[in-house]
Design a protein around this motif. Structure first.
Motif, PDB file in Angstrom:
ATOM      1  N   ASP A  64       0.787  -1.232   0.000  1.00 43.94           N
ATOM      2  CA  ASP A  64       0.000   0.000   0.000  1.00 43.94           C
ATOM      3  C   ASP A  64       0.819   1.282   0.000  1.00 43.94           C
ATOM      4  N   HIS A  65       2.061   1.227   0.516  1.00 45.09           N
ATOM      5  CA  HIS A  65       2.795   2.478   0.681  1.00 45.09           C
ATOM      6  C   HIS A  65       3.436   2.966  -0.629  1.00 45.09           C
ATOM      7  N   GLN A  66       4.044   2.041  -1.381  1.00 50.71           N
ATOM      8  CA  GLN A  66       4.767   2.460  -2.595  1.00 50.71           C
ATOM      9  C   GLN A  66       4.178   1.784  -3.824  1.00 50.71           C
ATOM     10  N   GLY A  98      -5.499  -1.649  -1.666  1.00 46.27           N
ATOM     11  CA  GLY A  98      -5.905  -0.773  -0.577  1.00 46.27           C
ATOM     12  C   GLY A  98      -4.922  -0.707   0.554  1.00 46.27           C
ATOM     13  N   ILE A  99      -5.224   0.206   1.474  1.00 44.20           N
ATOM     14  CA  ILE A  99      -4.354   0.477   2.614  1.00 44.20           C
ATOM     15  C   ILE A  99      -4.581  -0.610   3.667  1.00 44.20           C
ATOM     16  N   CYS A 100      -3.477  -1.079   4.231  1.00 44.54           N
ATOM     17  CA  CYS A 100      -3.540  -2.262   5.117  1.00 44.54           C
ATOM     18  C   CYS A 100      -4.660  -2.186   6.145  1.00 44.54           C
ATOM     19  N   HIS A 101      -4.800  -1.068   6.826  1.00 42.81           N
ATOM     20  CA  HIS A 101      -5.777  -1.000   7.929  1.00 42.81           C
ATOM     21  C   HIS A 101      -7.214  -1.062   7.430  1.00 42.81           C
ATOM     22  N   GLN A 102      -7.455  -0.455   6.276  1.00 35.61           N
ATOM     23  CA  GLN A 102      -8.808  -0.490   5.707  1.00 35.61           C
ATOM     24  C   GLN A 102      -9.136  -1.910   5.209  1.00 35.61           C
ATOM     25  N   SER A 118       3.390  -4.309  11.728  1.00 35.37           N
ATOM     26  CA  SER A 118       4.576  -3.471  11.557  1.00 35.37           C
ATOM     27  C   SER A 118       4.181  -2.164  10.874  1.00 35.37           C
ATOM     28  N   ASP A 119       3.220  -1.491  11.470  1.00 37.54           N
ATOM     29  CA  ASP A 119       2.805  -0.175  11.009  1.00 37.54           C
ATOM     30  C   ASP A 119       2.173   0.539  12.199  1.00 37.54           C
ATOM     31  N   SER A 120       2.450   1.825  12.327  1.00 35.45           N
ATOM     32  CA  SER A 120       2.044   2.510  13.559  1.00 35.45           C
ATOM     33  C   SER A 120       0.531   2.662  13.712  1.00 35.45           C
ATOM     34  N   HIS A 121      -0.225   2.594  12.613  1.00 30.34           N
ATOM     35  CA  HIS A 121      -1.681   2.729  12.744  1.00 30.34           C
ATOM     36  C   HIS A 121      -2.404   1.390  12.839  1.00 30.34           C
ATOM     37  N   THR A 122      -1.655   0.356  13.203  1.00 32.34           N
ATOM     38  CA  THR A 122      -2.242  -0.971  13.412  1.00 32.34           C
ATOM     39  C   THR A 122      -3.442  -0.949  14.374  1.00 32.34           C
ATOM     40  N   GLY A 295      -8.910  10.703   1.773  1.00 29.87           N
ATOM     41  CA  GLY A 295      -8.411   9.332   1.728  1.00 29.87           C
ATOM     42  C   GLY A 295      -7.637   9.008   2.983  1.00 29.87           C
ATOM     43  N   SER A 296      -6.710   8.054   2.879  1.00 26.10           N
ATOM     44  CA  SER A 296      -5.835   7.548   3.954  1.00 26.10           C
ATOM     45  C   SER A 296      -6.520   6.493   4.800  1.00 26.10           C
ATOM     46  N   CYS A 297      -5.734   5.902   5.714  1.00 26.12           N
ATOM     47  CA  CYS A 297      -6.291   4.857   6.571  1.00 26.12           C
ATOM     48  C   CYS A 297      -7.228   5.427   7.623  1.00 26.12           C
ATOM     49  N   THR A 298      -7.281   6.762   7.763  1.00 26.98           N
ATOM     50  CA  THR A 298      -8.163   7.388   8.752  1.00 26.98           C
ATOM     51  C   THR A 298      -9.555   7.647   8.178  1.00 26.98           C
ATOM     52  N   THR A 356      -4.231   3.814  -2.222  1.00 29.22           N
ATOM     53  CA  THR A 356      -2.834   3.778  -1.797  1.00 29.22           C
ATOM     54  C   THR A 356      -2.589   4.781  -0.676  1.00 29.22           C
ATOM     55  N   CYS A 357      -1.482   4.600   0.054  1.00 31.38           N
ATOM     56  CA  CYS A 357      -1.070   5.604   1.042  1.00 31.38           C
ATOM     57  C   CYS A 357      -0.582   6.860   0.316  1.00 31.38           C
ATOM     58  N   GLY A 358       0.271   6.641  -0.687  1.00 29.91           N
ATOM     59  CA  GLY A 358       0.739   7.701  -1.575  1.00 29.91           C
ATOM     60  C   GLY A 358       1.015   9.039  -0.922  1.00 29.91           C
ATOM     61  N   ALA A 359       0.095   9.982  -1.149  1.00 31.02           N
ATOM     62  CA  ALA A 359       0.308  11.370  -0.713  1.00 31.02           C
ATOM     63  C   ALA A 359       0.550  11.478   0.793  1.00 31.02           C
ATOM     64  N   CYS A 360       0.075  10.529   1.565  1.00 33.71           N
ATOM     65  CA  CYS A 360       0.245  10.583   3.026  1.00 33.71           C
ATOM     66  C   CYS A 360       1.719  10.546   3.415  1.00 33.71           C
ATOM     67  N   ILE A 361       2.548   9.933   2.553  1.00 32.55           N
ATOM     68  CA  ILE A 361       3.991   9.903   2.844  1.00 32.55           C
ATOM     69  C   ILE A 361       4.784  10.600   1.741  1.00 32.55           C
ATOM     70  N   GLY A 362       4.140  11.542   1.078  1.00 36.12           N
ATOM     71  CA  GLY A 362       4.853  12.374   0.110  1.00 36.12           C
ATOM     72  C   GLY A 362       5.145  11.686  -1.201  1.00 36.12           C
ATOM     73  N   PHE A 377      -6.185  13.131   6.379  1.00 34.14           N
ATOM     74  CA  PHE A 377      -5.214  12.163   6.869  1.00 34.14           C
ATOM     75  C   PHE A 377      -5.050  12.284   8.398  1.00 34.14           C
ATOM     76  N   ASN A 378      -4.024  11.593   8.932  1.00 31.78           N
ATOM     77  CA  ASN A 378      -3.824  11.617  10.380  1.00 31.78           C
ATOM     78  C   ASN A 378      -2.563  12.377  10.804  1.00 31.78           C
ATOM     79  N   ARG A 379      -1.684  12.694   9.849  1.00 29.77           N
ATOM     80  CA  ARG A 379      -0.422  13.349  10.226  1.00 29.77           C
ATOM     81  C   ARG A 379      -0.161  14.549   9.319  1.00 29.77           C
ATOM     82  N   GLY A 383       7.056  18.693   6.221  1.00 29.03           N
ATOM     83  CA  GLY A 383       7.821  18.005   5.183  1.00 29.03           C
ATOM     84  C   GLY A 383       7.264  16.658   4.774  1.00 29.03           C
ATOM     85  N   ARG A 384       6.297  16.115   5.519  1.00 27.98           N
ATOM     86  CA  ARG A 384       5.775  14.770   5.210  1.00 27.98           C
ATOM     87  C   ARG A 384       5.068  14.730   3.857  1.00 27.98           C
ATOM     88  N   SER A 385       4.537  15.868   3.420  1.00 28.00           N
ATOM     89  CA  SER A 385       3.799  15.888   2.148  1.00 28.00           C
ATOM     90  C   SER A 385       4.735  15.845   0.945  1.00 28.00           C
TER      91      SER A 385
END
Ligand code: F3S
Length: 649
Positions: A64-66, A98-102, A118-122, A295-298, A356-362, A377-379, A383-385
């Motif tokens: 989901d991230h890349q 899709g994003i792991c949490h969803q 192994s993801d902080s929003h588990t 979007g995002s897992c939130t 995808t996570c995409g834009a959430c991690i720039g 999103f949640n964060r 610089g994260r964008s």
């Protein structure tokens, strides 16, 4: 005395220790999840454990991230993850599904079960009564092998919800209010348990928005009880068989309590660049907005996008504002398309992204310079964008959509008054969730013949058990506050080697001394010397794994950052504390010899070690470690230690 819901679930899974706040406990893990940026190392570590098959009830690997696969190394990673999932017995979710949490919520989350990811929003599926915790990849690999997960028993905080949300206030505003009240540090060492009459007024997708973003409070996890709404949600997914009734006891005692009256909430927004910079939307109304992303897992669920679609129906977004929708799952995407909402949103000017996570991690949709981006999103860390001086606000889909319509931040209640015919969309649940499942490959449908490793994917190096004698040169002397970013930089061009430890190790400490990695290889290891707070920053495992690969035996520092010290144990590196005068006296290049029988001393609980420098003067170094950490260290790290335990049966 009665139990909290957290205590009940932990009690059911307890294999070591007692449920007393601050005490170390070991718990059995039922389910694990990994994603693509952490999963490669998880599987390489699982392979190194020497096991044939996942031992947990369920394991799921998501991509989901890349998902844009901008380099063959990303695509190779995804192919390796598919082959590892098939080989070892995990479900595989293809890139774009899709994003792991969803996706986990849709297909696997189960009340009363434990989940380690192994993801902080588990913690997201805490909204349907699952006790879910985020951790490092090695902990996930060990849990998949059937080993317990160890944590300090957290405090359990009762978050009592009163009343009912008014029009235009949403679940996002509940968690933003928590962040406003408690700050991003307010949840450290805590589990938030939601109770009270307000709980039954919230649907499961609303509850998971709240539990997802409990991570921004620093919480270990967040948890809702289960009820008819949980059962109904699961039955719409055709998974009612996993439902169980879960409630805390009436006389449960909590460590603390927070009360939130839902009826008093209004639309809120987190201003740049911290999720707890929360103010009412009306206070920043009028700010120009160039980009809006939903979007995002939130807030990427079907129920999050539908209100936006209803607000946009028959309208046009502002000409200078771009609006992007990145659904949290392909299932959500597919349902919106089948029902015609995708076409409505496109007609209003929306661009759709893959799930995808995409834009959430720039990765993609980087905002323009000197511009405002509103995201669900949640964060919004600086610089994260993807651009240094970004200006990212966090809000609900309703507030984001109102801004896209007006081209500036606006309280949706005021926009509704202005437009006259804009009704609060409220929450609507589908009769059933009916997306196709072709992008989810079950363990018995494996498509690869064994592990498929591209040229960028190597093995995880293993360290030998400690021996009696330990000596070598002080290869590098560093100042205070060396971060994990100094040890292994996290830039895109370097992190693409995260599955290739020999290559990644070439960058070890290169920001401090470019020749370090080569010198370490040439001398076959040695020691690092550092001042205060060595290893601060992230939980990045590579910051211990790469020095270990280069042959580093230990670190002599004035003090260590907590998580990095745990990682040093996990990869078999000796973390010895020294005092300032001795730190000052050691020079780079000095010969370091530990006089004690190191293996014997570590295993027997000895705290003070004699270190001889250049054969002519001595200092006393201290090892502060629990019995479990000492065993791990002496065995050469957590992987060899766990392997030894498996061999012993
Ligand atoms: Fe992905 Fe961002 Fe969530 S990176 S898992 S959407 S926090």
């Amino acid at each position: 005395m009665g139990q909290t819901l957290t205590e009940k679930i932990l009690d059911d899974h307890l294999v070591e220790g007692e449920l007393e706040t601050g005490e170390e406990i070991g718990i059995e893990i039922d389910q694990v999840l990994t994603q693509d940026t952490t999963g490669t190392l998880v599987w390489l570590q699982f392979e190194a454990l020497g096991l044939d098959e996942v031992q947990t009830e369920l394991a799921a690997q998501y991509c989901d991230h890349q998902t844009y696969q901008f380099d063959f190394k990303n695509t190779d990673d995804h192919r390796f993850l598919r082959s590892a999932a098939g080989t070892f017995g995990a479900h595989f979710s293809r890139p774009g599904n899709g994003i792991c949490h969803q996706v986990h919520k849709e297909h696997f989350a189960a009340p009363g079960k434990t989940l380690l990811g192994s993801d902080s929003h588990t913690p997201t599926p805490g909204g349907l009564g699952q006790l879910a915790i985020g951790s490092g990849g090695l902990d996930v690999a060990v849990a998949m092998g059937g080993g317990p997960y160890y944590i300090e028993m957290p405090e359990v905080v009762n978050v009592r919800l009163e009343g009912e949300l008014p029009e235009w206030a949403t679940a996002k505003d509940v968690i933003l209010e928590m962040l406003r009240k408690l700050s991003v540090k307010g949840g450290v060492g805590k589990i938030f348990e939601y109770t009270g009459p307000g709980v039954e007024t919230l649907s499961v997708p609303e509850r998971t928005t709240i539990t997802n973003m409990g991570t921004e409070l620093g919480a270990t996890s967040s948890l809702f009880p289960t009820d008819e709404r949980t059962e109904e949600f699961l039955s719409r997914l055709d998974r009612e068989d996993v439902h169980v009734d879960l409630q805390p006891d009436d006389d449960a005692e909590y460590d603390d309590e927070v009360v939130i009256d839902l009826s008093e909430l209004e639309p809120l927004i987190a201003t740049p660049s911290m999720p707890d910079n929360v103010v009412p939307v009306r206070e920043v109304a009028g700010t120009d907005v160039e980009q809006v992303i939903i979007g995002s897992c939130t807030n990427g669920a079907y129920e999050d996008i539908l209100p936006s679609a209803k607000m946009l129906e028959g309208r046009q977004i502002d000409r200078k504002t771009e609006m992007i929708v990145a659904p949290g799952s392909k299932q959500a995407s597919e349902m919106l398309a089948r029902e015609g909402w995708t076409a409505e949103m496109m007609a209003a000017g929306v661009n759709f992204s893959e799930a995808t996570c995409g834009a959430c991690i720039g990765i993609g949709h980087v905002p323009a310079s000197d511009s405002v981006s509103l995201r669900t999103f949640n964060r919004n860390f600086e610089g994260r964008s993807g651009i240094e001086d970004d200006s990212v606000y966090l809000c609900s889909p309703e507030v984001a959509t109102a801004a896209a319509l007006k081209g500036e931040i606006v309280d949706p209640r005021d926009l509704a008054d202005d437009l006259g015919d804009l009704d609060a969309p409220g929450l609507e649940m589908p009769d059933e969730y009916d997306g196709s499942t072709t992008d989810l490959i079950a363990p018995d449908e494996a498509v690869d013949d064994g592990l498929v490793k591209g040229p960028n994917i190597g093995d995880v190096p293993l360290k030998d058990a400690l021996e009696a004698d330990l000596e070598g040169p002080a290869l590098l002397k560093m100042d205070d506050n060396i971060t994990t970013d100094h040890i292994i930089p996290a830039t895109q061009d370097i992190l693409m080697y995260r599955s290739n430890i020999p290559k990644l190790s070439e960058f070890t400490l290169s920001r401090v001394d470019e020749s370090f990695a080569q010198r370490a290889l040439d001398t076959d290891g040695g020691f690092l010397v550092a001042g205060e707070n060595y290893g601060q920053g992230s939980s990045r495992e590579h910051a211990a794994l790469c020095p270990m690969y280069l042959g580093i035996e230990g670190v002599l520092a004035q003090s260590f950052a907590r998580i990095h010290k745990a990682n040093l144990f996990n990869f078999g590196l000796l973390p010895l504390s020294i005092d300032e005068a001795d730190y000052q006296q050691i020079e780079q290049g000095d010969d370091i010899e530990i006089v004690d029988d190191v293996d014997e001393a570590v295993r027997s609980g000895q705290e003070e070690f004699t270190v001889r420098v250049n054969g002519d003067w001595e200092l006393t170094a201290t090892l502060d470690a629990s019995e479990r950490e000492r065993e791990i260290l002496a065995d050469g790290g957590k992987l060899p230690h766990t392997r030894k335990q498996y061999d012993a049966g």
